[in-house]
Design a protein around this motif. Structure first.
Motif, PDB file in Angstrom:
ATOM      1  N   GLU A  33       0.818  -1.204   0.000  1.00  0.00           N
ATOM      2  CA  GLU A  33       0.000   0.000   0.000  1.00  0.00           C
ATOM      3  C   GLU A  33       0.858   1.263   0.000  1.00  0.00           C
ATOM      4  O   GLU A  33       1.842   1.354   0.718  1.00  0.00           O
ATOM      5  N   MET A  34       0.449   2.202  -0.806  1.00  0.00           N
ATOM      6  CA  MET A  34       1.029   3.536  -0.808  1.00  0.00           C
ATOM      7  C   MET A  34       0.016   4.469  -0.151  1.00  0.00           C
ATOM      8  O   MET A  34      -1.173   4.445  -0.488  1.00  0.00           O
ATOM      9  N   ARG A  35       0.460   5.272   0.788  1.00  0.00           N
ATOM     10  CA  ARG A  35      -0.443   6.173   1.482  1.00  0.00           C
ATOM     11  C   ARG A  35      -0.321   7.582   0.924  1.00  0.00           C
ATOM     12  O   ARG A  35       0.786   8.081   0.737  1.00  0.00           O
ATOM     13  N   VAL A  36      -1.449   8.195   0.679  1.00  0.00           N
ATOM     14  CA  VAL A  36      -1.514   9.546   0.146  1.00  0.00           C
ATOM     15  C   VAL A  36      -2.079  10.437   1.245  1.00  0.00           C
ATOM     16  O   VAL A  36      -3.248  10.311   1.623  1.00  0.00           O
ATOM     17  N   ALA A  37      -1.247  11.306   1.802  1.00  0.00           N
ATOM     18  CA  ALA A  37      -1.652  12.169   2.902  1.00  0.00           C
ATOM     19  C   ALA A  37      -2.515  13.310   2.392  1.00  0.00           C
ATOM     20  O   ALA A  37      -2.549  13.592   1.184  1.00  0.00           O
ATOM     21  N   PRO A  38      -3.241  14.003   3.275  1.00  0.00           N
ATOM     22  CA  PRO A  38      -4.016  15.167   2.842  1.00  0.00           C
ATOM     23  C   PRO A  38      -3.148  16.164   2.072  1.00  0.00           C
ATOM     24  O   PRO A  38      -2.031  16.462   2.479  1.00  0.00           O
ATOM     25  N   ARG A  39      -3.639  16.636   0.938  1.00  0.00           N
ATOM     26  CA  ARG A  39      -3.005  17.591   0.030  1.00  0.00           C
ATOM     27  C   ARG A  39      -1.884  16.962  -0.796  1.00  0.00           C
ATOM     28  O   ARG A  39      -1.261  17.640  -1.591  1.00  0.00           O
ATOM     29  N   GLU A  40      -1.628  15.676  -0.662  1.00  0.00           N
ATOM     30  CA  GLU A  40      -0.590  15.026  -1.450  1.00  0.00           C
ATOM     31  C   GLU A  40      -1.139  14.522  -2.774  1.00  0.00           C
ATOM     32  O   GLU A  40      -2.330  14.231  -2.912  1.00  0.00           O
ATOM     33  N   ALA A  41      -0.235  14.419  -3.755  1.00  0.00           N
ATOM     34  CA  ALA A  41      -0.522  13.788  -5.039  1.00  0.00           C
ATOM     35  C   ALA A  41       0.556  12.739  -5.275  1.00  0.00           C
ATOM     36  O   ALA A  41       1.737  13.048  -5.245  1.00  0.00           O
ATOM     37  N   LYS A  42       0.159  11.495  -5.482  1.00  0.00           N
ATOM     38  CA  LYS A  42       1.107  10.403  -5.687  1.00  0.00           C
ATOM     39  C   LYS A  42       0.882   9.791  -7.066  1.00  0.00           C
ATOM     40  O   LYS A  42      -0.257   9.619  -7.511  1.00  0.00           O
ATOM     41  N   ARG A  43       1.996   9.423  -7.726  1.00  0.00           N
ATOM     42  CA  ARG A  43       1.954   8.898  -9.094  1.00  0.00           C
ATOM     43  C   ARG A  43       2.244   7.406  -9.095  1.00  0.00           C
ATOM     44  O   ARG A  43       3.118   6.925  -8.389  1.00  0.00           O
ATOM     45  N   VAL A  44       1.522   6.668  -9.951  1.00  0.00           N
ATOM     46  CA  VAL A  44       1.752   5.242 -10.165  1.00  0.00           C
ATOM     47  C   VAL A  44       1.716   4.987 -11.669  1.00  0.00           C
ATOM     48  O   VAL A  44       0.777   5.414 -12.353  1.00  0.00           O
ATOM     49  N   ASN A  45       2.734   4.302 -12.188  1.00  0.00           N
ATOM     50  CA  ASN A  45       2.749   3.895 -13.585  1.00  0.00           C
ATOM     51  C   ASN A  45       2.134   2.506 -13.695  1.00  0.00           C
ATOM     52  O   ASN A  45       2.590   1.562 -13.041  1.00  0.00           O
ATOM     53  N   LEU A  46       1.111   2.379 -14.525  1.00  0.00           N
ATOM     54  CA  LEU A  46       0.372   1.132 -14.653  1.00  0.00           C
ATOM     55  C   LEU A  46       0.641   0.488 -16.007  1.00  0.00           C
ATOM     56  O   LEU A  46       0.769   1.186 -17.021  1.00  0.00           O
ATOM     57  N   GLY A  47       0.732  -0.823 -16.017  1.00  0.00           N
ATOM     58  CA  GLY A  47       0.833  -1.579 -17.256  1.00  0.00           C
ATOM     59  C   GLY A  47      -0.486  -2.232 -17.584  1.00  0.00           C
ATOM     60  O   GLY A  47      -1.416  -2.274 -16.758  1.00  0.00           O
ATOM     61  N   ALA A  48      -0.595  -2.762 -18.779  1.00  0.00           N
ATOM     62  CA  ALA A  48      -1.825  -3.428 -19.189  1.00  0.00           C
ATOM     63  C   ALA A  48      -2.133  -4.586 -18.242  1.00  0.00           C
ATOM     64  O   ALA A  48      -1.279  -5.425 -17.970  1.00  0.00           O
ATOM     65  N   GLY A  49      -3.354  -4.611 -17.727  1.00  0.00           N
ATOM     66  CA  GLY A  49      -3.775  -5.671 -16.826  1.00  0.00           C
ATOM     67  C   GLY A  49      -3.489  -5.411 -15.364  1.00  0.00           C
ATOM     68  O   GLY A  49      -3.941  -6.176 -14.505  1.00  0.00           O
ATOM     69  N   ASP A  50      -2.740  -4.360 -15.052  1.00  0.00           N
ATOM     70  CA  ASP A  50      -2.457  -4.047 -13.645  1.00  0.00           C
ATOM     71  C   ASP A  50      -3.748  -3.668 -12.917  1.00  0.00           C
ATOM     72  O   ASP A  50      -4.666  -3.059 -13.501  1.00  0.00           O
ATOM     73  N   LEU A  51      -3.784  -3.992 -11.628  1.00  0.00           N
ATOM     74  CA  LEU A  51      -4.908  -3.601 -10.778  1.00  0.00           C
ATOM     75  C   LEU A  51      -4.457  -2.502  -9.824  1.00  0.00           C
ATOM     76  O   LEU A  51      -3.346  -2.547  -9.290  1.00  0.00           O
ATOM     77  N   VAL A  52      -5.329  -1.540  -9.587  1.00  0.00           N
ATOM     78  CA  VAL A  52      -5.061  -0.505  -8.599  1.00  0.00           C
ATOM     79  C   VAL A  52      -6.307  -0.371  -7.726  1.00  0.00           C
ATOM     80  O   VAL A  52      -7.433  -0.350  -8.227  1.00  0.00           O
ATOM     81  N   SER A  53      -6.104  -0.362  -6.409  1.00  0.00           N
ATOM     82  CA  SER A  53      -7.210  -0.261  -5.458  1.00  0.00           C
ATOM     83  C   SER A  53      -7.062   1.001  -4.633  1.00  0.00           C
ATOM     84  O   SER A  53      -5.951   1.350  -4.207  1.00  0.00           O
ATOM     85  N   LEU A  54      -8.167   1.665  -4.404  1.00  0.00           N
ATOM     86  CA  LEU A  54      -8.208   2.889  -3.611  1.00  0.00           C
ATOM     87  C   LEU A  54      -9.149   2.687  -2.443  1.00  0.00           C
ATOM     88  O   LEU A  54     -10.236   2.129  -2.594  1.00  0.00           O
ATOM     89  N   ARG A  55      -8.724   3.144  -1.279  1.00  0.00           N
ATOM     90  CA  ARG A  55      -9.623   3.128  -0.129  1.00  0.00           C
ATOM     91  C   ARG A  55      -9.333   4.330   0.750  1.00  0.00           C
ATOM     92  O   ARG A  55      -8.223   4.884   0.745  1.00  0.00           O
TER      93      ARG A  55
END
Length: 775
Positions: A33-55
């Motif tokens: 898990e990558m945590r995104v704090a208030p006011r932060e912007a985080k980048r993730v490079n995704l490939g075909a078929g990759d899954l990304v979950s947000l909570r």
């Protein structure tokens, strides 16, 4: 056991080690898990078929998501979503995203359409239909952040699609050349001055021996190579670390390479590459070895063969056993995709190996490949080392503080403080100049490496009463207190300052992320109605310390009538203020610090950091302000008798033995660790006390303290005190020998050959009543 012709040795088949797989097959990789704090912007490079979950980490109702294709065009359909909103730059720290867009020839103005994804109790999972870049943003205003009323952050997890191809880290930029060094082989290659070499451990736990030759020397039939003795002597460090001492030298003490980034953090820089003789003497004649491979790779350059090549052994985990003095080894700390990046300081011929050792833990018992990239000289790559909140947490690269654009113009001497670079000293003033400025005038120090957590909700006080050693029920709004968090054994997990910003709103400013994990565990265990917001890098902070600090802050601080004014702040008081007037940048202001002097701490949003730094420096000019680094702070905190993690409190040391009994309220009904501390308080074994040393020699941390021939304690911190003009130490001593005025000795050399006389003294050494801080 099967014979492997490729390695000319034996390979264990079917042995799994820390997620390793055999060449030619990759298991799906989950990066955590990558945590995104208030006011932060985080980048993730995704490939075909990759899954990304947000909570939602702690109450955030919506996640703002920007999805861009390879051309930088917003294309949310690649994740099966639609754009429904536009970014508001004032609602997040947009600098990183803006810079990223500008590098890709996209407008750096944050006017792009975004998707707003509703977050509920369960994660929202999206699948990428093709390669794309995802920016996840937790928006809130700077005022809400400072006041502790933001909606919190979010958690993002990325699971890569199953693939037979190795998963390599994203390139820094345009790659001039790249190649794979297959397991059990070596490859020689040429680099020019200024180019950056990136050596990547493809599957993790793979040793890669490295050597560099000065190209001009080879042309003149001279072998001018990295000299490990010269390098270790010059850098005075066993391992390469970016910073002031970060280079590899030849025997004439000329630099060949400079470390730029290191994501592993543990390497062997003085061992030999493995040799034929080493395998022969263990019953494996004919086994491939790195020394022969290096000789073969370098023979076209006229380099004479050697039976044993010295090398930098990247990713080889070694240490010296302190009891036997033997060189020890185990599996490497490196993980798939870990790398070292170095900038060439001359034209070089280099050689890299993928070690064939399959009979030791060096390569996790399973030799794999190493990948090498070479970048052109004009490629801007910032210095960084890897940081993980804990062993199984995803890696982050050390960042520059929000104040770095100002501090970097004043010093080049930085060291990593958790995931941020922090200044050690400002050369124009020096450590002693900074020290005296704090004692006699005013200083400003970047303290952004502190961790901050907002604890919010109807059960916030109940949680903190359970977790903290102080009686939090007695803490009024707009007040703070120094407190501890302990485990069941009474050992200090973390220390810090707890501020109460509202009846159900607290801010905990502390030393490590372990606090957040402990608070979350207690809240979940006791089923408490509370949210814990980890602010991480979204709230940088400054310490303004010294006898003139009040005059400085008075000139730039504006407060509304409903909160305390600056002049109403007593020691550990706190308020919410603005810069100069009601329209100025918001910040939280506390009358606290780590110096024992009158002082204040400022906590603000990243977007306002430079404006606040400039205002502090401008207002402080007439008062003799100086920026202060961590070296001067250490002098002051030891004189003030203030405890530090890893020194006064450490694993196995309870709060009382750490000298922190003043922060433990045993009258409370209960808190974690109370039973153990009550037991230890009734029968103490060791005490933390001061030592006035007879001479100016400064003993090292851990130096033995002796009474006659028996060791009775150990030094935890020591300095030469500028104010007392003598060496002093904080020490943990058996209670039988800790009486004030007792004479003891500190062992030097082997603890016996040289001894420093010392007298037991009270802590703190200076201003025992804390009158300076209370002024």
């Amino acid at each position: 056991m099967l014979f492997d012709k490729e390695l000319h040795g034996f390979t264990l088949i079917g042995l799994a080690t820390q997620g390793r797989s055999f060449p030619g097959f990759r298991l799906p990789e989950q990066s955590g898990e990558m945590r995104v704090a208030p006011r932060e912007a985080k980048r993730v490079n995704l490939g075909a078929g990759d899954l990304v979950s947000l909570r939602s980490e702690s109450g955030l109702a919506h996640a703002i998501v920007l999805v861009l294709d390879n051309d930088g065009v917003p294309t949310p359909a690649l994740l099966g979503i639609e754009n429904t909103a536009h970014l508001e730059p004032a609602d997040f720290d947009a600098e990183e995203l803006s810079g990223w867009l500008a590098q890709r020839s996209t407008s750096s103005r944050i006017t792009l359409p975004v998707a707003s994804i509703a977050l509920g109790p369960d994660p929202v999972t999206l699948r990428a239909s093709s390669r794309c870049t995802l920016w996840a943003i937790a928006t809130t205003s700077a005022g809400e952040l400072v006041a502790g009323i933001s909606n919190g952050g979010l958690c993002l997890s990325h699971q890569k699609a199953a693939s037979r191809e190795p998963v390599l880290p994203d390139p820094f930029g345009e790659v001039r050349a790249e190649f794979t060094v297959r397991r059990g082989t070596a490859t020689a290659y040429e680099v020019r001055r200024g180019e950056v070499i990136q050596i990547i451990d493809v599957e993790g736990q793979q040793c890669s021996d490295f050597m560099a030759f000065r190209a001009a020397g080879l042309e003149a039939s001279r072998e001018e190579i990295i000299d490990n003795t010269a390098t270790r002597s010059l850098v005075r460090h066993a391992y390469p670390t970016p910073g002031l001492f970060d280079k590899f030298y030849d025997r004439e003490m000329r630099p060949l390479l400079s470390v730029v980034q290191d994501t592993c953090g543990q390497h062997d820089t003085f061992g030999l590459a493995c040799t034929a003789r080493g395998y022969e003497e263990r019953g494996f004649p004919g086994h491939l070895n790195c020394s022969d491979n290096i000789s073969d790779a370098m023979s076209p350059y006229g380099v004479a063969r050697r039976s044993a090549w010295p090398a930098i052994n990247f990713f080889w985990s070694t240490w010296i056993d302190r009891h036997s003095g033997r060189l020890m080894t185990e599996e490497s700390h490196s993980r798939p995709g870990d790398f070292v990046a170095m900038r060439a300081m001359d034209d070089l011929v280099c050689v890299s190996t993928a070690c064939p050792d399959d009979i030791d833990p060096i390569n996790g018992w399973n030799p794999t490949d190493v990948h090498v990239r070479i970048y052109r000289p004009d490629m801007p790559i910032r210095r960084a080392v890897a940081y993980r909140e804990k062993e199984d947490a995803p890696m982050s690269i050390s960042e520059e503080s929000a104040f770095h654009p100002r501090t970097a113009t004043l010093t080049q001497q930085f060291a990593p403080a958790r995931d941020l670079w922090t200044p050690l000293v400002y050369p124009s003033t020096g450590t002693l100049g900074e020290y005296w400025a704090c004692r006699e005038a005013v200083t400003v120090q970047d303290m952004s490496g502190l961790r901050k957590f907002d604890i919010i909700g109807p059960d916030a006080e109940r949680l903190l009463q359970r977790a903290m050693t102080r009686d939090i029920a007695r803490l009024p709004v707009w007040r703070g207190t120094y407190a501890l968090m302990c485990d069941d054994a009474g050992t200090v997990i973390d220390d810090g300052t707890l501020f109460r910003l509202g009846p159900e709103l607290f801010r905990w400013c502390c030393g490590s992320e372990e606090s957040g994990r402990a608070l979350t565990f207690l809240a979940e265990t006791d089923d408490l109605k509370v949210r814990i917001h980890a602010l991480r890098g979204s709230m940088p902070s400054l310490a303004v310390q010294g006898p003139k600090s009040r005059d400085l802050m008075r000139s730039i601080t504006f407060t509304q009538p409903h909160v305390p004014t600056l002049d109403h702040l007593k020691w550990f008081g706190v308020t919410v203020a603005r810069l100069r007037d009601r329209e100025g940048a918001p910040f939280m202001l506390s009358r606290s610090g780590y110096t024992g002097e009158l002082g204040f701490e400022i906590f603000c949003a990243k977007a306002d950091a430079l404006a606040i730094w400039d205002a502090v420096m401008e207002a402080g000019e007439r008062l003799g302000i100086e920026p202060m680094g961590s070296e001067a702070l250490n002098l002051i905190r030891v004189e003030a008798g203030l405890a530090a993690a890893g020194a006064e409190f450490a694993p196995g040391i309870d709060a009382l033995e750490a000298g922190l009994g003043f922060a433990v309220d045993l009258r409370k009904a209960d808190f974690v660790g109370k039973a153990a501390l009550e037991r230890n308080a009734a029968s103490p074994r060791r005490a933390l006390t001061g030592l006035l040393i007879d001479v100016d020699d400064v003993p090292a941390h851990g130096a033995p303290i002796l009474s006659g021939e028996r060791q009775v304690g150990a030094v935890t911190s020591a300095i030469r005190s500028p104010m007392l003009e003598r060496a002093i130490a904080i020490a943990r001593i058996g209670v039988e020998s800790a009486a004030i005025g007792a004479r003891l000795e500190i062992g030097q050399l082997d603890g016996r050959m040289k001894r420093l006389g010392a007298t037991v003294a009270e802590l703190p050494f200076i201003d025992p009543q804390r009158r300076r801080a209370r002024a």
